[in-house]
Motif scaffolding. Sequence first.
Motif, PDB file in Angstrom:
ATOM      1  N   ALA A  28       0.926  -1.087   0.217  1.00  0.00           N
ATOM      2  CA  ALA A  28      -0.016   0.020   0.099  1.00  0.00           C
ATOM      3  C   ALA A  28       0.965   1.342   0.039  1.00  0.00           C
ATOM      4  CB  ALA A  28      -1.013   0.055   1.319  1.00  0.00           C
ATOM      5  N   MET A  29       1.963   1.117   0.491  1.00  0.00           N
ATOM      6  CA  MET A  29       2.927   2.340   0.581  1.00  0.00           C
ATOM      7  C   MET A  29       3.435   2.777  -1.094  1.00  0.00           C
ATOM      8  SD  MET A  29       5.039   2.213   3.947  1.00  0.00           S
ATOM      9  CE  MET A  29       6.030   3.779   3.391  1.00  0.00           C
ATOM     10  N   VAL A  30       3.427   1.686  -1.842  1.00  0.00           N
ATOM     11  CA  VAL A  30       4.126   2.107  -3.244  1.00  0.00           C
ATOM     12  C   VAL A  30       3.282   3.106  -3.835  1.00  0.00           C
ATOM     13  CG1 VAL A  30       4.557   1.197  -5.608  1.00  0.00           C
ATOM     14  CG2 VAL A  30       5.117  -0.236  -3.445  1.00  0.00           C
ATOM     15  N   PRO A  31       1.958   3.243  -4.163  1.00  0.00           N
ATOM     16  CA  PRO A  31       1.377   4.269  -4.819  1.00  0.00           C
ATOM     17  C   PRO A  31       1.290   5.328  -3.690  1.00  0.00           C
ATOM     18  CG  PRO A  31      -0.358   2.315  -3.928  1.00  0.00           C
ATOM     19  CD  PRO A  31       1.174   1.968  -3.621  1.00  0.00           C
ATOM     20  N   ALA A  32       1.447   5.265  -2.466  1.00  0.00           N
ATOM     21  CA  ALA A  32       1.398   6.571  -1.664  1.00  0.00           C
ATOM     22  C   ALA A  32       3.004   7.231  -2.013  1.00  0.00           C
ATOM     23  CB  ALA A  32       1.353   6.097  -0.319  1.00  0.00           C
ATOM     24  N   VAL A  33       3.959   6.595  -1.944  1.00  0.00           N
ATOM     25  CA  VAL A  33       5.167   7.302  -2.442  1.00  0.00           C
ATOM     26  C   VAL A  33       5.107   7.962  -3.586  1.00  0.00           C
ATOM     27  CG1 VAL A  33       7.681   6.935  -2.784  1.00  0.00           C
ATOM     28  CG2 VAL A  33       6.573   5.761  -0.710  1.00  0.00           C
ATOM     29  N   VAL A  34       4.292   7.203  -4.715  1.00  0.00           N
ATOM     30  CA  VAL A  34       4.388   7.699  -6.071  1.00  0.00           C
ATOM     31  C   VAL A  34       3.602   8.898  -6.136  1.00  0.00           C
ATOM     32  CG1 VAL A  34       3.280   7.311  -8.491  1.00  0.00           C
ATOM     33  CG2 VAL A  34       4.647   5.641  -7.281  1.00  0.00           C
ATOM     34  N   ILE A  35       2.600   9.091  -5.415  1.00  0.00           N
ATOM     35  CA  ILE A  35       1.640  10.497  -5.226  1.00  0.00           C
ATOM     36  C   ILE A  35       2.531  11.353  -4.528  1.00  0.00           C
ATOM     37  CG2 ILE A  35      -0.148  11.474  -3.953  1.00  0.00           C
ATOM     38  CD1 ILE A  35      -1.642   8.705  -4.230  1.00  0.00           C
ATOM     39  N   ILE A  36       3.246  11.167  -3.588  1.00  0.00           N
ATOM     40  CA  ILE A  36       4.155  12.315  -2.923  1.00  0.00           C
ATOM     41  C   ILE A  36       5.246  12.764  -4.167  1.00  0.00           C
ATOM     42  CG2 ILE A  36       6.005  12.939  -1.263  1.00  0.00           C
ATOM     43  CD1 ILE A  36       4.074  11.124   0.491  1.00  0.00           C
ATOM     44  N   LEU A  37       5.974  11.786  -4.820  1.00  0.00           N
ATOM     45  CA  LEU A  37       6.926  12.217  -5.652  1.00  0.00           C
ATOM     46  C   LEU A  37       6.358  12.835  -6.839  1.00  0.00           C
ATOM     47  CD1 LEU A  37       8.837   8.766  -5.819  1.00  0.00           C
ATOM     48  CD2 LEU A  37       9.729  11.006  -4.763  1.00  0.00           C
ATOM     49  N   GLU A  38       5.111  12.459  -7.342  1.00  0.00           N
ATOM     50  CA  GLU A  38       4.579  13.190  -8.649  1.00  0.00           C
ATOM     51  C   GLU A  38       4.246  14.431  -8.046  1.00  0.00           C
ATOM     52  OE1 GLU A  38       3.971  12.796 -12.043  1.00  0.00           O
ATOM     53  OE2 GLU A  38       5.744  11.456 -11.225  1.00  0.00           O
ATOM     54  N   SER A  39       3.774  14.447  -6.927  1.00  0.00           N
ATOM     55  CA  SER A  39       3.507  15.971  -6.053  1.00  0.00           C
ATOM     56  C   SER A  39       4.585  16.961  -6.125  1.00  0.00           C
ATOM     57  CB  SER A  39       2.630  15.564  -4.797  1.00  0.00           C
ATOM     58  OG  SER A  39       1.447  15.137  -4.760  1.00  0.00           O
ATOM     59  N   TYR A  40       5.611  16.382  -5.674  1.00  0.00           N
ATOM     60  CA  TYR A  40       6.874  17.074  -5.540  1.00  0.00           C
ATOM     61  C   TYR A  40       7.331  17.542  -7.062  1.00  0.00           C
ATOM     62  CZ  TYR A  40      11.781  18.139  -5.303  1.00  0.00           C
ATOM     63  OH  TYR A  40      13.175  18.740  -5.442  1.00  0.00           O
ATOM     64  N   ARG A  41       7.248  16.624  -7.985  1.00  0.00           N
ATOM     65  CA  ARG A  41       7.658  17.059  -9.435  1.00  0.00           C
ATOM     66  C   ARG A  41       6.704  18.189  -9.959  1.00  0.00           C
ATOM     67  NH1 ARG A  41       5.931  16.154 -14.283  1.00  0.00           N
ATOM     68  NH2 ARG A  41       4.092  14.805 -13.772  1.00  0.00           N
ATOM     69  N   MET A  42       5.287  18.219  -9.367  1.00  0.00           N
ATOM     70  CA  MET A  42       4.546  19.157  -9.853  1.00  0.00           C
ATOM     71  C   MET A  42       4.590  20.344  -9.278  1.00  0.00           C
ATOM     72  SD  MET A  42       1.352  16.685 -10.873  1.00  0.00           S
ATOM     73  CE  MET A  42       0.466  17.765 -11.905  1.00  0.00           C
ATOM     74  N   GLY A  43       5.455  20.637  -8.264  1.00  0.00           N
ATOM     75  CA  GLY A  43       5.625  21.896  -7.379  1.00  0.00           C
ATOM     76  C   GLY A  43       4.862  21.970  -6.352  1.00  0.00           C
ATOM     77  N   LEU A  44       4.446  20.957  -5.700  1.00  0.00           N
ATOM     78  CA  LEU A  44       3.828  21.314  -4.357  1.00  0.00           C
ATOM     79  C   LEU A  44       4.598  21.885  -3.382  1.00  0.00           C
ATOM     80  CD1 LEU A  44       0.839  20.588  -3.427  1.00  0.00           C
ATOM     81  CD2 LEU A  44       1.704  18.524  -2.554  1.00  0.00           C
ATOM     82  N   PRO A  45       4.336  22.690  -2.781  1.00  0.00           N
ATOM     83  CA  PRO A  45       4.954  23.460  -1.555  1.00  0.00           C
ATOM     84  C   PRO A  45       5.499  22.448  -0.643  1.00  0.00           C
ATOM     85  CG  PRO A  45       3.155  24.790  -2.071  1.00  0.00           C
ATOM     86  CD  PRO A  45       3.203  23.380  -2.611  1.00  0.00           C
ATOM     87  N   GLY A  46       6.717  22.667  -0.011  1.00  0.00           N
ATOM     88  CA  GLY A  46       7.218  21.767   1.245  1.00  0.00           C
ATOM     89  C   GLY A  46       6.134  21.429   2.195  1.00  0.00           C
ATOM     90  N   HIS A  47       5.271  22.363   2.809  1.00  0.00           N
ATOM     91  CA  HIS A  47       4.640  22.109   3.719  1.00  0.00           C
ATOM     92  C   HIS A  47       3.376  21.450   3.565  1.00  0.00           C
ATOM     93  CE1 HIS A  47       2.501  25.763   1.908  1.00  0.00           C
ATOM     94  NE2 HIS A  47       1.485  25.306   2.612  1.00  0.00           N
ATOM     95  N   LYS A  48       2.925  21.339   2.309  1.00  0.00           N
ATOM     96  CA  LYS A  48       2.048  20.557   1.655  1.00  0.00           C
ATOM     97  C   LYS A  48       2.459  19.156   1.464  1.00  0.00           C
ATOM     98  CE  LYS A  48      -0.869  24.244   0.043  1.00  0.00           C
ATOM     99  NZ  LYS A  48      -1.666  24.832  -1.328  1.00  0.00           N
ATOM    100  N   LEU A  49       3.677  18.883   1.088  1.00  0.00           N
ATOM    101  CA  LEU A  49       4.356  17.919   0.866  1.00  0.00           C
ATOM    102  C   LEU A  49       4.454  16.985   2.469  1.00  0.00           C
ATOM    103  CD1 LEU A  49       7.212  18.384  -1.774  1.00  0.00           C
ATOM    104  CD2 LEU A  49       5.341  16.960  -2.214  1.00  0.00           C
ATOM    105  N   ALA A  50       4.918  17.872   3.372  1.00  0.00           N
ATOM    106  CA  ALA A  50       4.886  17.487   4.601  1.00  0.00           C
ATOM    107  C   ALA A  50       3.510  16.732   5.104  1.00  0.00           C
ATOM    108  CB  ALA A  50       5.423  18.317   5.592  1.00  0.00           C
ATOM    109  N   ARG A  51       2.522  17.528   4.861  1.00  0.00           N
ATOM    110  CA  ARG A  51       1.177  17.071   5.069  1.00  0.00           C
ATOM    111  C   ARG A  51       0.756  15.650   4.553  1.00  0.00           C
ATOM    112  NH1 ARG A  51      -1.865  16.397   9.074  1.00  0.00           N
ATOM    113  NH2 ARG A  51      -3.521  15.381   8.127  1.00  0.00           N
ATOM    114  N   GLN A  52       1.307  15.665   3.352  1.00  0.00           N
ATOM    115  CA  GLN A  52       1.051  14.175   2.657  1.00  0.00           C
ATOM    116  C   GLN A  52       1.869  13.102   3.111  1.00  0.00           C
ATOM    117  OE1 GLN A  52       2.152  15.174  -1.509  1.00  0.00           O
ATOM    118  NE2 GLN A  52       0.012  15.232  -2.179  1.00  0.00           N
TER     119      GLN A  52
END
Length: 101
Positions: A28-52
């Motif tokens: 279950a962690m595999v897709p969760a990590v992919v979502i976070i990596l894609e969010s980073y790639r798409m420019g999501l700010p650090g505080h929102k990445l931390a929330r993820q």
Amino acid sequence: MFRIPGTRFRVGYDAIAGLLPGIGDVAAMVPAVVIILESYRMGLPGHKLARQGINVAVDTTIGSIPVLGSFFDAWYKSNLRNVDILRTHLESVSPDGIGAR
């Protein structure tokens, strides 16, 4: 997602995989990590990445408790929460979600 017969409640693969001790939680962690990596790639700010990351940590920690964890996984849905964080951010930066960077 699968609908529980006779209800409007849906259960995703995360809750089902969580029934397999250890293996399901890692799977279950595999897709969760992919979502976070894609969010980073798409420019999501650090505080929102931390929330993820917190969403995934909470889901993984409580989700690892036998039986109770499966019910929690079915309710909490961290991946949907994380996609919503990204979607909301992209819509706030650009109404059509394009050019968010």
